[in-house]
Design a protein around this motif. Structure first.
Motif, mmCIF file in Angstrom:
data_model
loop_
_atom_site.group_PDB
_atom_site.id
_atom_site.type_symbol
_atom_site.label_atom_id
_atom_site.label_comp_id
_atom_site.label_asym_id
_atom_site.label_seq_id
_atom_site.Cartn_x
_atom_site.Cartn_y
_atom_site.Cartn_z
ATOM 1 N N ASN A 48 0.815 -1.209 0.000
ATOM 2 C CA ASN A 48 0.000 0.000 0.000
ATOM 3 C C ASN A 48 0.849 1.259 0.000
ATOM 4 O O ASN A 48 2.025 1.242 0.389
ATOM 5 C CB ASN A 48 -0.914 -0.004 1.231
ATOM 6 N N PRO A 49 0.271 2.388 -0.428
ATOM 7 C CA PRO A 49 1.024 3.640 -0.501
ATOM 8 C C PRO A 49 1.681 3.993 0.826
ATOM 9 O O PRO A 49 1.077 3.838 1.899
ATOM 10 C CB PRO A 49 -0.046 4.667 -0.883
ATOM 11 N N GLY A 50 2.938 4.453 0.736
ATOM 12 C CA GLY A 50 3.675 4.849 1.931
ATOM 13 C C GLY A 50 4.527 3.746 2.519
ATOM 14 O O GLY A 50 5.342 4.005 3.411
ATOM 15 N N GLU A 51 4.364 2.509 2.043
ATOM 16 C CA GLU A 51 5.167 1.405 2.559
ATOM 17 C C GLU A 51 6.435 1.237 1.718
ATOM 18 O O GLU A 51 6.411 1.415 0.501
ATOM 19 C CB GLU A 51 4.337 0.114 2.564
ATOM 20 N N ILE A 52 7.544 0.874 2.381
ATOM 21 C CA ILE A 52 8.862 0.807 1.746
ATOM 22 C C ILE A 52 9.473 -0.566 1.980
ATOM 23 O O ILE A 52 9.457 -1.086 3.101
ATOM 24 C CB ILE A 52 9.821 1.874 2.319
ATOM 25 N N ALA A 53 10.042 -1.151 0.925
ATOM 26 C CA ALA A 53 10.792 -2.403 1.037
ATOM 27 C C ALA A 53 12.200 -2.173 0.511
ATOM 28 O O ALA A 53 12.445 -1.272 -0.287
ATOM 29 C CB ALA A 53 10.104 -3.509 0.233
ATOM 30 N N ALA A 54 13.125 -3.011 0.967
ATOM 31 C CA ALA A 54 14.502 -2.912 0.482
ATOM 32 C C ALA A 54 15.125 -4.294 0.461
ATOM 33 O O ALA A 54 14.713 -5.195 1.191
ATOM 34 C CB ALA A 54 15.330 -1.969 1.352
ATOM 35 N N THR A 55 16.110 -4.442 -0.398
ATOM 36 C CA THR A 55 16.891 -5.677 -0.447
ATOM 37 C C THR A 55 18.301 -5.321 -0.912
ATOM 38 O O THR A 55 18.503 -4.308 -1.578
ATOM 39 C CB THR A 55 16.254 -6.703 -1.403
ATOM 40 N N SER A 56 19.239 -6.147 -0.535
ATOM 41 C CA SER A 56 20.607 -5.920 -0.973
ATOM 42 C C SER A 56 21.260 -7.268 -1.244
ATOM 43 O O SER A 56 22.046 -7.779 -0.445
ATOM 44 C CB SER A 56 21.402 -5.133 0.085
ATOM 45 N N GLY A 57 20.890 -7.848 -2.371
ATOM 46 C CA GLY A 57 21.527 -9.066 -2.827
ATOM 47 C C GLY A 57 22.660 -8.705 -3.757
ATOM 48 O O GLY A 57 23.521 -7.902 -3.430
ATOM 49 N N THR A 58 22.656 -9.279 -4.969
ATOM 50 C CA THR A 58 23.659 -8.883 -5.962
ATOM 51 C C THR A 58 23.594 -7.381 -6.190
ATOM 52 O O THR A 58 24.603 -6.683 -6.201
ATOM 53 C CB THR A 58 23.414 -9.630 -7.285
ATOM 54 N N SER A 59 22.375 -6.884 -6.386
ATOM 55 C CA SER A 59 22.151 -5.441 -6.479
ATOM 56 C C SER A 59 21.444 -4.979 -5.218
ATOM 57 O O SER A 59 20.996 -5.784 -4.394
ATOM 58 C CB SER A 59 21.290 -5.118 -7.705
ATOM 59 N N GLY A 60 21.354 -3.684 -5.059
ATOM 60 C CA GLY A 60 20.622 -3.120 -3.938
ATOM 61 C C GLY A 60 19.404 -2.376 -4.441
ATOM 62 O O GLY A 60 19.475 -1.675 -5.458
ATOM 63 N N VAL A 61 18.291 -2.520 -3.733
ATOM 64 C CA VAL A 61 17.047 -1.909 -4.189
ATOM 65 C C VAL A 61 16.258 -1.356 -3.014
ATOM 66 O O VAL A 61 16.172 -1.985 -1.955
ATOM 67 C CB VAL A 61 16.171 -2.947 -4.948
ATOM 68 N N VAL A 62 15.705 -0.166 -3.191
ATOM 69 C CA VAL A 62 14.669 0.368 -2.313
ATOM 70 C C VAL A 62 13.426 0.544 -3.174
ATOM 71 O O VAL A 62 13.501 1.081 -4.288
ATOM 72 C CB VAL A 62 15.082 1.709 -1.683
ATOM 73 N N TYR A 63 12.290 0.091 -2.658
ATOM 74 C CA TYR A 63 11.079 0.013 -3.469
ATOM 75 C C TYR A 63 9.915 0.562 -2.642
ATOM 76 O O TYR A 63 9.505 -0.031 -1.647
ATOM 77 C CB TYR A 63 10.846 -1.448 -3.847
#
Length: 660
Positions: A254-269
């Motif tokens: 839902n709007p306002g929620e943030i996920a992140a991962t840092s495997g081979t690449s790094g991502v904030v979503y």
């Protein structure tokens, strides 16, 4: 009753088994244990063999089932998460035509940049939320331009997840999410981006049929079942790119929620409920897994190519044999925040969108042999990735996304307390580590597709937070280290060799500027002559009327005529227009008229004008037109001018004016 999930990464294949009744994870396995090879035939290229993905899917499945001792007939659904933006090409026999150009390959950057300008930057941002950039459509255009013999054999283009689904089911289809990753989805029209296809000269027939993320997308065929250790008939009921799927796994919907991962690449979503884009395309927006419900769930994605791959390189190339990440973390914890001045830029895995598609490579800066140890390298490597995340998240904040709580999974760099605490302190946020993985999320989502769960919220109801990283490090030291890192990044970007600085590019620019200046000079001369000729014309009319005054008999007519003469006189500017023109011309040509008048004070205005027109390299015919003279008249005036400026017979008037 079980659900099976796959996460098709560029490093390895992860597969998970979930008990559909309890919604608990039974097991997660990875294959291979070491990273899969990436083919790099040229700098900036990155390719993998799709057949290798499939072989590893089969091996991972067999390994998982053996570990769990589960009857494959109990598996009721399969979900697929996959590395985004890759390009897989097949012929009519469903045979792969060449290695897949994967997400971190940067060869298509110039193609996407040119398309961005040609299609119109604002048009692209408003309709596709992105520049065509280095995404799948641009990669396919590269194939068309550089490997026409391959392009001519293409039956369908696919994303990596589409390929694995095809190997399982024999069906060829894709999703709206897959099209949005390829920059082939128009958010305004809610349909395929035909304009991009047309610009690139690509046929719409190359696109697979579209299915929904949670639709039944086919059933496992007999040949695939025998290779993977499954049974035929299991429905594939979910598919999404790894970052939207990672967010789903963390219950970020839902709007306002943030996920992140840092495997081979790094991502904030981060999730928003409206089309949102960055005018510089440093972050990118794609459809989220629940976009199709109301066409209003969009994920804003910040990607860092150099993240886990950098720390993996550090382990493989710098750490002593036998060292594990746990050992590196323990050693990094002995070094103070800021790594005693050692600074690492982790951008060594292709062009970085967050740096506007620049390929800066990795840098180790300020290394002192008598001071820094392996422990310093480990901490600086972790801090370098954390600082890169912070640099990118600040862009998301500028776009209006709040970052108070960030959810991450427990199977990547966020297992490092040094890494997670550095980010939490700099962003002043809480980082919730959730005990799940992308493969688990894909398995749970497939339960929605086959009807075991009513919706995704029900499928995710029991995810658990394993730990919370709070901003507990010394803020002043963290900010000091970050600002030093940022200054190193700015300096590296500033000093990067640029194509625009090459001698041939500079010469071309110089020639273009000269031509532009000549054109503007001609325009200036034309305007000046028009103003001058207007005044001359008005003076001629004024004199004619004045002469006619004496022939008028009526006193009233004389009064009327005199008013007309006075009105014309009022409109005449005399030499004011020419004086203003001289000032402008002097600015362009280093006080040309001032020097001319200083050296030759007896020149008439007409002679000064001829000097100006000759200085501007106008032809004799053009000068004649400007001065309302014949060609011969111009030649006569030119001859007289040369005599007046010099008594020498060999005097070159053009060269003289050029030097003036």
């Amino acid at each position: 009753m079980y659900l099976l999930g796959y996460d098709i990464g560029s490093s390895s294949i992860k597969t998970a088994l979930v008990d559909a009744r309890s919604n608990k994870t039974v097991a997660v396995v990875q294959y291979p244990e070491s990273s899969m090879d990436i083919i790099a035939r040229q700098s900036g290229w990155a390719e993998q063999q799709p057949e290798l993905w499939w072989q590893n899917v089969c091996m991972a499945t067999q390994k998982l089932l053996a570990k769990c001792s589960v009857d494959p007939r109990e598996i009721k659904g399969i979900g697929i998460s996959y590395q985004m933006h890759g390009l897989v090409l097949i012929d009519k026999n469903k045979q792969v035509l060449r290695p897949s150009i994967i997400w971190c390959d940067s060869r298509a950057v110039p193609i996407g940049q040119q398309a961005f300008k040609a299609l119109g930057e604002q048009h692209c941002l408003e309709n596709y939320l992105n520049s065509p950039g280095n995404f799948t459509a641009s990669k396919l255009k590269w194939i068309k331009d550089n490997e026409p013999e391959v392009y001519d054999k293409i039956y369908k283009m696919m994303l990596p997840g589409d390929y694995i689904a095809m190997r399982l089911t024999g069906e060829i289809n894709t999703t709206i999410g897959g099209l949005s990753e390829a920059i082939l989805w128009n958010y305004k029209k809610k349909k395929v981006a035909i304009e991009v296809l047309n610009y690139y000269g690509l046929s719409e027939e190359l696109l697979p049929e579209i299915v929904g993320n949670f639709d039944i997308q086919g059933e496992v065929q007999e040949s695939a079942a025998s290779q993977a250790g499954l049974v035929a008939g299991i429905p594939v009921a979910y598919r999404a790119g790894d970052q939207p799927n990672n967010a789903l796994s963390l219950n970020v919907l839902n709007p306002g929620e943030i996920a992140a991962t840092s495997g081979t690449s790094g991502v904030v979503y981060g999730i928003v409920d409206r089309p949102l884009y960055d005018t510089k395309s440093r972050v990118n927006s794609f459809t989220h897994v629940n976009y199709e419900n109301n066409y209003d769930r969009i994920g804003v994605l910040l990607c860092l190519n150099g993240a886990g791959i950098q720390y993996g390189w550090m382990k493989n190339q710098i750490a002593l044999g036998g060292r594990q990440y746990e050992d590196m973390e323990r050693m990094a914890g002995t070094v103070p925040v800021g790594s005693d001045g050692l600074c690492i830029l982790p951008f060594g895995n292709g062009a970085e969108r967050v740096l506007m598609d620049k390929n800066v490579n990795a840098h180790i800066l300020n290394l002192e042999f008598n001071r820094h140890t392996r422990a310093h390298l480990y901490r600086s490597a972790l801090e370098g990735v954390a600082f890169s995340f912070v640099h990118g998240v600040n862009l998301l904040k500028e776009m209006g996304l709040a970052v108070d709580i960030m959810r991450v999974s427990n199977d990547n760099m966020f297992q490092s307390e040094v890494f997670a605490m550095t980010m939490a302190t700099l962003l002043d946020c809480h980082i919730e580590v959730v005990d799940t993985t992308g493969a688990v999320g894909a398995a749970q989502a497939s339960g929605v597709g086959v009807g075991i769960y009513a919706n995704i919220e029900e499928a995710l109801y029991n995810i658990e937070t394993r730990m919370i990283h709070e901003p507990r490090l010394n803020q002043a030291m963290c900010h000091q280290a970050y600002h030093y890192w940022a200054s190193c990044l700015d300096k590296t970007l500033y000093e990067m060799p640029s194509k625009s600085n090459r001698p041939e590019e500079l010469r071309a620019k110089n020639d273009e500027l000269k031509k532009h200046l000549e054109d503007k000079n001609k325009e200036l001369a034309s305007v000046a002559m028009q103003m001058h000729n207007k005044d001359e014309f008005l003076k001629e009319i004024q004199q004619t009327l004045a002469d006619a005054l004496g022939d008028l008999n009526s006193a009233q007519s004389k009064i009327t005529m005199q008013k007309l003469v006075d009105k014309i006189a009022g409109q005449s500017t005399g030499n004011k227009d020419w004086d203003r023109f001289e000032d402008q011309f002097n600015l362009l040509h280093s006080d040309f008229f001032k020097k001319l008048k200083s050296d030759f004070p007896n020149l008439t205005v007409a002679e000064a004008k001829l000097c100006m027109l000759l200085k501007m390299k106008l032809t004799t015919k053009d000068i004649a037109s400007q001065l309302n003279l014949s060609v011969r008249g111009v030649e006569t005036r030119r001859y007289r001018l040369r005599k007046k400026l010099s008594a020498e017979k060999e005097f070159d008037l053009d060269k003289f004016l050029d030097r003036l």
